[in-house]
Write a protein that holds these residues in place. Sequence first.
Motif, PDB file in Angstrom:
ATOM      1  N   CYS A  16       0.868  -1.167   0.000  1.00 50.85           N
ATOM      2  CA  CYS A  16       0.000   0.000   0.000  1.00 50.85           C
ATOM      3  C   CYS A  16       0.915   1.229   0.000  1.00 50.85           C
ATOM      4  O   CYS A  16       1.926   1.246   0.694  1.00 50.85           O
ATOM      5  N   LEU A  33      -3.535   7.895   1.769  1.00 49.58           N
ATOM      6  CA  LEU A  33      -3.406   6.462   1.509  1.00 49.58           C
ATOM      7  C   LEU A  33      -3.981   6.173   0.129  1.00 49.58           C
ATOM      8  O   LEU A  33      -5.041   6.695  -0.222  1.00 49.58           O
ATOM      9  N   PRO A  35      -6.064   4.396  -2.718  1.00 49.12           N
ATOM     10  CA  PRO A  35      -7.382   3.769  -2.565  1.00 49.12           C
ATOM     11  C   PRO A  35      -7.319   2.261  -2.301  1.00 49.12           C
ATOM     12  O   PRO A  35      -8.158   1.715  -1.585  1.00 49.12           O
ATOM     13  N   CYS A  37      -5.353   0.619  -0.492  1.00 48.54           N
ATOM     14  CA  CYS A  37      -4.827   0.256   0.838  1.00 48.54           C
ATOM     15  C   CYS A  37      -5.847  -0.491   1.697  1.00 48.54           C
ATOM     16  O   CYS A  37      -5.525  -1.481   2.337  1.00 48.54           O
ATOM     17  N   ALA A  38      -7.073   0.009   1.718  1.00 45.30           N
ATOM     18  CA  ALA A  38      -8.089  -0.568   2.616  1.00 45.30           C
ATOM     19  C   ALA A  38      -8.326  -2.048   2.325  1.00 45.30           C
ATOM     20  O   ALA A  38      -8.516  -2.845   3.240  1.00 45.30           O
ATOM     21  N   ALA A  39      -8.285  -2.416   1.039  1.00 46.78           N
ATOM     22  CA  ALA A  39      -8.494  -3.826   0.681  1.00 46.78           C
ATOM     23  C   ALA A  39      -7.255  -4.655   1.006  1.00 46.78           C
ATOM     24  O   ALA A  39      -7.356  -5.767   1.536  1.00 46.78           O
ATOM     25  N   PRO A  42      -6.440  -4.035   5.751  1.00 51.98           N
ATOM     26  CA  PRO A  42      -7.665  -3.442   6.325  1.00 51.98           C
ATOM     27  C   PRO A  42      -7.429  -2.469   7.480  1.00 51.98           C
ATOM     28  O   PRO A  42      -8.174  -1.496   7.627  1.00 51.98           O
ATOM     29  N   THR A  44      -5.480  -0.152   7.726  1.00 52.22           N
ATOM     30  CA  THR A  44      -5.157   1.208   7.274  1.00 52.22           C
ATOM     31  C   THR A  44      -6.395   2.096   7.225  1.00 52.22           C
ATOM     32  O   THR A  44      -6.279   3.319   7.195  1.00 52.22           O
ATOM     33  N   LYS A  45      -7.612   1.490   7.245  1.00 53.13           N
ATOM     34  CA  LYS A  45      -8.845   2.291   7.232  1.00 53.13           C
ATOM     35  C   LYS A  45      -8.921   3.210   8.455  1.00 53.13           C
ATOM     36  O   LYS A  45      -9.571   4.243   8.429  1.00 53.13           O
ATOM     37  N   GLU A  46      -8.235   2.811   9.545  1.00 54.54           N
ATOM     38  CA  GLU A  46      -8.275   3.606  10.787  1.00 54.54           C
ATOM     39  C   GLU A  46      -7.276   4.766  10.773  1.00 54.54           C
ATOM     40  O   GLU A  46      -7.321   5.635  11.634  1.00 54.54           O
ATOM     41  N   THR A  48      -5.533   8.154  10.047  1.00 52.64           N
ATOM     42  CA  THR A  48      -5.931   9.477   9.553  1.00 52.64           C
ATOM     43  C   THR A  48      -4.785  10.493   9.584  1.00 52.64           C
ATOM     44  O   THR A  48      -4.895  11.559   8.981  1.00 52.64           O
ATOM     45  N   SER A  63      -4.903   7.024  14.517  1.00 51.37           N
ATOM     46  CA  SER A  63      -6.336   7.176  14.221  1.00 51.37           C
ATOM     47  C   SER A  63      -6.749   8.611  14.513  1.00 51.37           C
ATOM     48  O   SER A  63      -5.964   9.421  15.016  1.00 51.37           O
TER      49      SER A  63
END
Length: 200
Positions: A16, A33, A35, A37-39, A42, A44-46, A48, A63
Amino acid sequence: MIGQWELATTERSKTCVVTLKGDAAAGGFKLELEPACAAALPFTKEITAWSIKGLGDIVRLQSANGESVIDFTEVESGIFEGLRTNEGVYILQNLAAARSLAKSMDQMIGDWSMVRGNGQAICSLVLTNTDAGSDNFQVFVKGKCDPAIAAFNPSLWRLDHGQMLLMSAKGETWAFEADDNAQWRRVPDSADPLIMLRGQ
């Protein structure tokens, strides 16, 4: 730290791209990040924002409430390691360096011959990108080999600080350094050198 970094699992099966910025954000600095990255990763969704903690030796990806999602410490120049409990170790490294490593890995995969200094081929090997754990990959010996190579019987390989390492199941390691892209010479050098040649 400002710039593009690759966040990856240790064997780089999931990667990522993170862009660290110098603009202030809540409790730290802004980041972007990719796009995908989240997939791929996971957790990395937290994330910010990012910040520097400790004595300037910890890079924290955090976060929205400033809590650590993952903390990285530098293990060698430009390479940072972070641990997530129950998930394992992740690597953060300069994107350009990570991409050049991936490129050199790709160039290594395929058929090789091991030859003596006189040019006599004594063994054929296939370097694969089949992950064998701990940043190692599988290597296969093809056909009959010189007794010295047969006794060593390499089963794993990896690139490490510019060297090609061949490792046996017994835990022996032979190191080779590149003369050029197609030819690698065993180090330390000897009177009867061993050379790895590409796709002979």
